[in-house]
Design an enzyme around this catalytic site. Structure first.
Site, short mmCIF file in Angstrom:
data_model
loop_
_atom_site.label_atom_id
_atom_site.label_comp_id
_atom_site.label_asym_id
_atom_site.label_seq_id
_atom_site.Cartn_x
_atom_site.Cartn_y
_atom_site.Cartn_z
CB CYS A 86 -1.01 0.00 1.16
SG CYS A 86 -2.05 -1.35 1.32
CB CYS A 213 -13.14 -1.47 7.18
SG CYS A 213 -13.17 -2.89 8.45
CE LYS A 339 -14.69 4.56 7.72
NZ LYS A 339 -15.15 4.27 6.59
CG HIS A 343 -6.39 2.07 0.94
ND1 HIS A 343 -5.37 2.60 0.14
CD2 HIS A 343 -5.98 1.04 1.19
CE1 HIS A 343 -4.28 1.80 0.69
NE2 HIS A 343 -4.45 0.92 1.38
#
Lengths: 396, 481, 481
Positions: A86, A213, A339, A343
């Site tokens: 990431c 998540c 959030k 992502h």
């Protein structure tokens, strides 16, 4: 003697797509969008670019530099594929920055992209055989939320938080990011939530619920860098790089029993080097704003401690006090963060820098932070016991 | 003197009350109701994993390096080529220069394997052979078999020193009696009429084998402390003993209402239960049933007292969890096709050459221990993971599968696909050092706590139906019993 | 002295030239072409029928009543429950008071069964045990396995008197080496990459087992008249022997180009071939391959010359007929579904209680012989069939399966369904009396003549996939050698 990267490189243009479930867009469409915005912002054309680095974690469109160069029709220049989980987006920019700083090129492009929503199921693509080696057998049947959720159970246990107290703290982190997301037209999620909603949301991986998540999104972001001394030739308000630091796990977290699974050691290590490189001695006082890697709320909580902003075990107090809110002392995730901005793995590092770039230039619209001087991005790839941390510090 | 030198058993944690099956499927065959409960393998258990568990129980405290052979009896081996005994031996971290064999295709295979193990030791071919018997048979939904068949395993170590029960004689009977059958391409047993099986097969062969043994060795029913033979029908089971002249107290309790008919493992599991209560000097008679019968008898020695520290049958029977849902039961046995979602269908290929290179790490959970600083580490490392050591290539093999540990952090993951959601896993620190993350099994999310002790269990990690592969690895579970 | 007292083998009559397979399927994997031919079981043959045939060859002229055990090794048993060894024992008309076991799930199971049989004798459990091995494995259409795998069987009688080759020692290695595998629900083998199997498994385990044996018994490879081990690859088969220091003349001829890789049966078939040529005093070394290896060695005795009257490998190799159609081959092995017509789909239920009552008549081809007039009759009668006798209940058992006969009359029936049409059947008159109608197999309509001599062969009579049943009976085969 190494001198570090401080004030040697400037960002003169950036672009970022809206993040979200782009059902009608391919990774190619997203990269065209972000690169075009970026070049327009810099006032440059493709022919001006000397070299490019493209970051993509799950390159469904193919490996090597070809997917980018053939897409943009770049003029026979070097293009390199970069991947570091990431933290891929940060890595792409780091490579481009070092290349111009070294004087090998004048203008370099860094672009990150991810098309996550072509798997047919929620969450990131299954790790199954992707972790390589013997992970087919010896890796648990795990997902990202689960491997971070373990950090929540151990953090709660270590600091004596009941699940209720712990989840309430995490909920406040999510509520703050959701609020910021409503102020960002490019964010994936733009809806306010309440602490109760967050605490009572369906469990994804105990104790993490849905709002703990981040979104799994499609998106792309891009940046163009030049040497600092040339920056003003292109624009009056370039943003300067004060530090780039990467730290990667050594295996001791996962295999040696000293690590507590209640913090991320690589963040501690990378932050120390980054502050030194940028000349920061008191981060709590000197940093104006941050974009940290909030793939999960527990990650953000521990980052406050690992980055030296909150005392060890006491990030909860700062969260409760609104220290990281948009109107707090160090606003975190002003753009909504992973959030709510979303992502797309390979793009996230550049997206964080995009927000710092816009804020430093005073172009962040309704979420503009007052007079920021120093912005920090913290981009994490992997899982708490084995990961890549990329920290950048940016300023005027 | 050749005979049993140690014993062990395994009964899965889950029990299914037969009423639950009957409530769900009794509409189809109202006459099937059978009292009691049966032991049900978890979704990640099969005949191989249960055999490993029974063998670990049997080998408690013993030197695994001294075992010269492993015989595995089952009718439900996951592989028809890839010796299942070899997988079990690998999981137990036995030496490679041993003899391994699968005995199969009949529920009397358990006693057949036991007799061959005895022969091998007696003939001087080997010093010590472990015999594992394990079965995990299915019945079609609504069949009597579905209620009757239970899952379980037993392990018996054979040798010529430290014998706790010497094998004194045997008598066998082979009949191609097709009372029940399962073709190679079938998943479920089929059977002929129960009354015929009972009157012509079960009653006759069991009695004939036992009488044959008594006659061959000039023994009397009164000579035996216990007589062990499987139970296919509770009333007929009692009748066989009575007609042969055994007292009720001589009949080993058959576990039909607690575990069920465990096929090839059944006689051996009952034998383990008998050994748990046996006193020196006792004679125990064991008969199997299935395409004939094998009858064997043992004489218990003074050494029996030294082999008491086993979970065996008693402790496994006591440690249980009700499976309250019929549908969970049939889903765990892949009888019901369940929605796995796209993530559940993602199955990476299994690299046989990778597995082979890392076989001790994966199959026996062997990591390394630094010879310089003593740090245990998993998976095996070439460069020591301890920050201030870092020794290069100074490692020795270190087995984690027999070590206990404790949880330092865990989760129940609802995003990951699991047949038994949520998927639980944890980071585990081993006593004595070493850390890794493992799936958790045989537990509920509610019962987990940071710091709780766990032990390792060899489990089925995945089933890649498209490639015909069953993958195995170790999972952590709260300590049983 | 314990060892082999007799041997036998079986190779099916049909051979398919690999070019025939390649011509049909080479388009898929052009690199698969292999030289030579392979043996193909007829549509009515399987591992059980071939094991019976090899055992009949082995037991030629011997008293079957004295056999106390039958071990069958195979990876291709048609049943997962219904012991194959029990079916073979019944077909061979062995006593029921014997020990039977199936050794399975690995292609080294044949040598393990052989070792277990020797253990049983050496350990005093039995005097005579027959160990047979048979396999009929499938490769997917277009796979290398389809060309390589051949069908065949071997049988070895083990005992302690009249020993023709004494077992002098053994050494085993067991590895969970997943070079090829077949999951329980799979029909076909799957394999990992050939080069890996060859370099890491095949060429390593056999030398490891053989070297281990040589070291354990302080022997040199030069001490052996023949070294026997299966061939997976022609060149590496030779290289293994060379690497061990054996002269080409010491290496038992492999049969890849004539029979193919017959799995479990392969090492035992090669051992039979070695015994055919063995002289008293010869030492023979045998090693298997598959999830490790078993190595053992034999010392040939003077008795060998008394056991020459076998078809064995040589006799069967010479008896062959080419199967010229790939599609017929695929139909024989059930890998392509064929149109059977309504008549072919009609399958009556197998009445198992009836089969059990008549087991000796059906499976061992027992009839009766009138004690008053001496007339043999099939099936067994209670009232004598001879018109001028008619004695009631004065019969004794009479076995027809080992009697030769001649064809009294026959037909080739194109209306009846057959996988190998036309269905040939006829009336057989047995030498010594007795007449019945039987299917004829392993023959062509053109070659049949009234009066020609026939012998009996145990075959698969029908398959009932809907009920998971394979039915067996005896057929007549023209005598060719």
């Amino acid at each position: 003697m190494a001198e570090g990267i401080k004030d040697k490189v400037a960002i003169i243009g950036m672009g970022c797509t809206r993040f979200g479930e782009a059902w009608d867009k391919s990774a190619d469409d997203l990269m065209i969008e972000s690169s075009m915005e970026c070049m327009e912002d810099a006032g440059l054309e493709k022919k001006d670019i000397d070299a490019a680095w493209w970051g993509c974690c799950f390159p469904m469109g193919g490996l090597s530099g070809l997917p980018l160069s053939m897409l943009l029709k770049l003029p026979f220049i070097p293009v390199t594929h970069v991947e570091n989980f990431c933290a891929t987006g940060t890595e792409a920019l780091r490579a481009a920055s070092y290349a111009v700083a070294a004087g090998v090129y004048d203008i370099a492009l860094a672009i990150g992209v991810e098309k996550c929503k072509d798997t047919g199921y929620g969450g990131l693509p299954d790790f199954g055989g992707m972790m390589g080696g013997t992970s087919r057998w010896d890796m648990p049947n795990a997902t990202a939320p689960g491997l971070f959720a373990i950090m929540a159970t151990s953090y709660f246990a270590k600091y004596g938080l009941s699940p209720e107290e712990g989840k309430r703290t995490l909920a406040k982190i999510a509520v703050k990011s959701h609020h910021n997301g409503t102020l960002n037209p490019k964010a994936h999620m733009r809806r306010e939530i309440t602490v109760d909603e967050a605490m009572n949301a369906p469990i994804v991986a105990w104790p993490l619920g849905l709002y703990d998540c981040c979104g799994v999104s499609d998106g792309s972001a891009a940046a163009i860098v030049v040497r600092a001394e040339d920056a003003k030739k292109y624009r009056p308000d370039p943003v300067y790089i004060k530090s780039f630091n990467i730290a990667i796990s050594s295996g001791e977290e996962k295999m040696y029993t000293d690590w507590d699974y209640a913090h991320v050691e690589t963040t501690v290590r990378a932050a120390a080097k980054a502050y030194k490189e940028a000349g920061i001695t008191n981060p709590r006082k000197e940093i104006s704003m941050m974009e940290t890697h909030d793939c999960f709320s527990i990650t953000e909580l521990t980052e406050y401690e690992d980055l030296g902003i909150s005392p060890r075990g006491r990030a909860k107090e700062d969260v409760d006090a609104g220290f990281f809110n948009l109107d707090g002392q160090i606003p975190n995730q002003p753009d909504g963060g992973l959030k709510c901005f979303g992502h797309p793995i390979g793009a996230s590092g550049l997206r964080m820098i995009y927000e710092m770039y816009k804020q430093l230039q005073g172009k962040a619209g309704p979420r503009q932070i007052k007079n920021p001087k120093i912005g920090l991005t913290h981009n994490m790839g992997g899982f708490p016991p084995m990961n890549v941390i990329g920290i950048s510090i940016l300023g005027l | 003197m050749v005979g049993i030198t140690s014993y062990g058993a395994y009964i899965p944690w889950y029990r299914l009350n037969r009423n639950i099956i009957y409530s769900a499927m009794g509409w189809l065959n109202p006459a099937t109701l059978t009292p009691g409960e049966k032991a049900v393998a978890n979704y990640d258990e099969d005949s191989i994993t249960m055999a490993v568990a029974a063998a670990i129980d049997c080998l408690n405290g013993l030197d695994r390096g001294k075992i010269d052979g492993l015989y595995f009896a089952t009718t439900t081996s996951p592989y028809r080529e890839r010796q299942n005994a070899g997988i079990i031996a690998a999981a137990l971290d036995l030496r490679p220069d041993i003899r391994t064999s699968d005995f199969s295709d009949s529920i009397k295979a358990g006693t057949g394997a036991l007799l061959s193990a005895y022969d091998a030791v007696k003939a001087g071919s080997v010093k010590s052979v472990i015999v594992c018997a394990s079965d995990c048979r299915l019945g079609k939904p609504g069949s009597a078999q579905e209620e009757i068949h239970g899952d379980g395993a037993a392990a018996l170590l054979f040798g010529d020193s430290g014998v706790i029960a010497s094998l004194e004689g045997a008598y066998s009977l082979s009949h191609d009696f097709m009372d029940h059958w399962r073709a190679a391409e079938d998943r479920f047993d089929r059977s002929w009429e129960d009354r015929w099986i009972r009157d012509v097969g079960y009653n006759e062969f069991t009695s004939e084998a036992i009488s044959g043994l008594l006659k061959k060795y000039s023994l009397n029913t009164k000579d035996f402390a216990k007589v062990v033979y499987p139970c296919l029908y509770t009333r007929a089971h009692a009748d066989i003993g009575r007609k042969l002249g055994f007292e009720r107290g001589q009949l080993q309790e058959h576990m039909f209402a607690t575990v069920g008919n465990t096929g090839a493992a059944y006689p051996s599991m009952m034998l383990v239960a008998a050994l748990e209560d046996a006193k020196p000097g006792d004679k125990i008679l064991v008969a199997s049933y299935g395409n004939g019968a094998d009858a064997v008898f043992f004489q218990v020695t003074q050494e029996i007292e030294k082999a008491r520290e086993r979970r065996g049958i008693k402790k496994h029977l006591a440690s249980k969890k009700d499976l309250a849902s019929y549908e969970r039961f049939i889903a765990s046995r892949e009888v019901l096709t369940i929605e796995t979602g796209g993530r559940g269908e993602e199955t990476a290929a299994t690299s046989a050459s990778t597995l082979w290179r890392h076989r001790r790490a994966i199959e026996a959970l062997v990591g390394s221990r630094c010879k310089r600083c003593g740090t245990r580490q998993y998976p095996p490392q070439r460069i020591c993971v301890k920050p201030d050591c870092g020794a290069i290539d100074e490692m020795e093999a270190y087995r984690f599968s027999d070590k206990q540990g404790h949880i330092i952090g865990y989760t129940g993951d609802s995003l990951a696909f699991s047949i038994n959601p949520p998927q639980m896993y944890a980071m585990v620190d081993f006593e004595g050092g070493g850390r890794s993350w493992f799936d958790l099994s045989d537990c509920d999310l509610d019962s987990l706590k940071v710091g709780m002790p766990v032990e390792m269990s060899f489990r089925r990690k995945y089933h890649d139906a498209a490639r015909g592969v069953y993958g195995y690895f170790w999972k952590a579970m709260p300590i049983r019993a | 002295m314990v060892g082999i007292t007799s041997y036998g083998a079986y190779i099916p009559r049909y051979r398919i030239n690999r070019n025939t397979i390649y011509s049909a399927m080479g388009w898929l994997n052009p690199a698969t072409l292999m030289p030579g031919e392979k043996a193909v079981a007829n549509c009515d043959e399987d591992n059980i029928s071939m094991a019976v045939a090899a055992s009949l060859d082995c037991l030629n002229g011997l008293e079957r009543e004295k056999i106390e055990g039958l071990y069958l090794a195979t990876t291709t048993s048609p049943y997962r429950e219904r012991q194959a060894a029990g079916i073979v024992a019944t077909a061979l008309d062995l006593r029921p008071e014997i020990r039977t076991a199936d050794f399975t799930d690995s292609i080294k199971a044949g040598t393990t069964a052989l070792l277990a049989a020797c253990d049983a004798i050496k350990g005093g459990s039995a005097k005579r045990v027959i160990a047979c091995a048979a396999d009929s494995r499938l490769g997917k259409a277009g796979s290398a396995q389809e060309e390589i795998y051949g069908d065949g069987a071997a049988a070895l009688l083990l005992g302690d008197s009249g020993v023709i080759a004494t077992l002098e020692g053994s050494y085993s290695v067991s590895y969970d080496f997943t070079d090829h595998w077949r999951g329980e629900e799979d029909k076909f083998d799957r394999t990992w990459e050939d080069r890996w199997i060859r370099d890491v498994g095949y060429t390593k385990f056999i030398p490891e087992a053989i070297s281990g044996l040589l070291k354990k018994y302080e022997l040199s490879i030069k001490d052996f008249a023949k070294v026997v081990y299966p061939a997976l690859y022609v060149r590496e088969h030779a290289a293994i022997g060379k690497g061990l220091g054996a002269d080409p003349g010491q290496i038992q001829q492999q049969m890849l180009a004539t029979v193919g890789d017959s799995g479990v049966a392969s090492p035992l078939m090669m051992l039979v071939a070695a015994l055919e040529d063995a002289k008293p005093g010869d030492k023979i070394l045998l090693a298997s391959y598959g999830n490790g290896s078993d190595a053992m060695f034999f010392q040939v005795t003077q008795e060998i010359d008394k056991v020459r009257d076998r078809r064995g490998i040589k006799g069967h190799l010479a008896l062959k007929r080419e199967l010229t159609s790939y599609e017929k081959y695929a139909a024989f092995r059930g890998t392509i579904p064929i149109e059977k017509g309504i008549r072919g789909d009609e399958i009556a239920f197998t009445q198992l209680s009836n089969l059990w009552r008549e087991r000796r008549a059906v499976l061992a081809l027992y009839g009766s012989k009138c004690k008053r007039c001496g007339t043999p009759q099939y099936p067994p009668q209670r009232i004598c069939v001879r018109p001028d006798c008619g004695a009631i209940d004065e019969m004794e058992d009479y076995r027809f399966s080992d009697k030769k006969g001649h064809l009294f009359t026959y037909t080739g029936d194109s209306l009846a369904f057959s996988t190998s049409p036309p269905a040939i059947y006829g009336m057989i008159d047995f030498e010594g009396g007795g007449r019945y109608n039987f299917d004829l197999t392993d023959c062509d309509l053109d070659s049949i003549k009234v009066g020609m001599p026939v012998e009996m062969s145990f075959r698969r009579k029908y398959a009932d996939p809907a009920r998971g049943i394979y039915g067996y009976f005896w057929k007549a085969v023209p005598v060719q050698a």
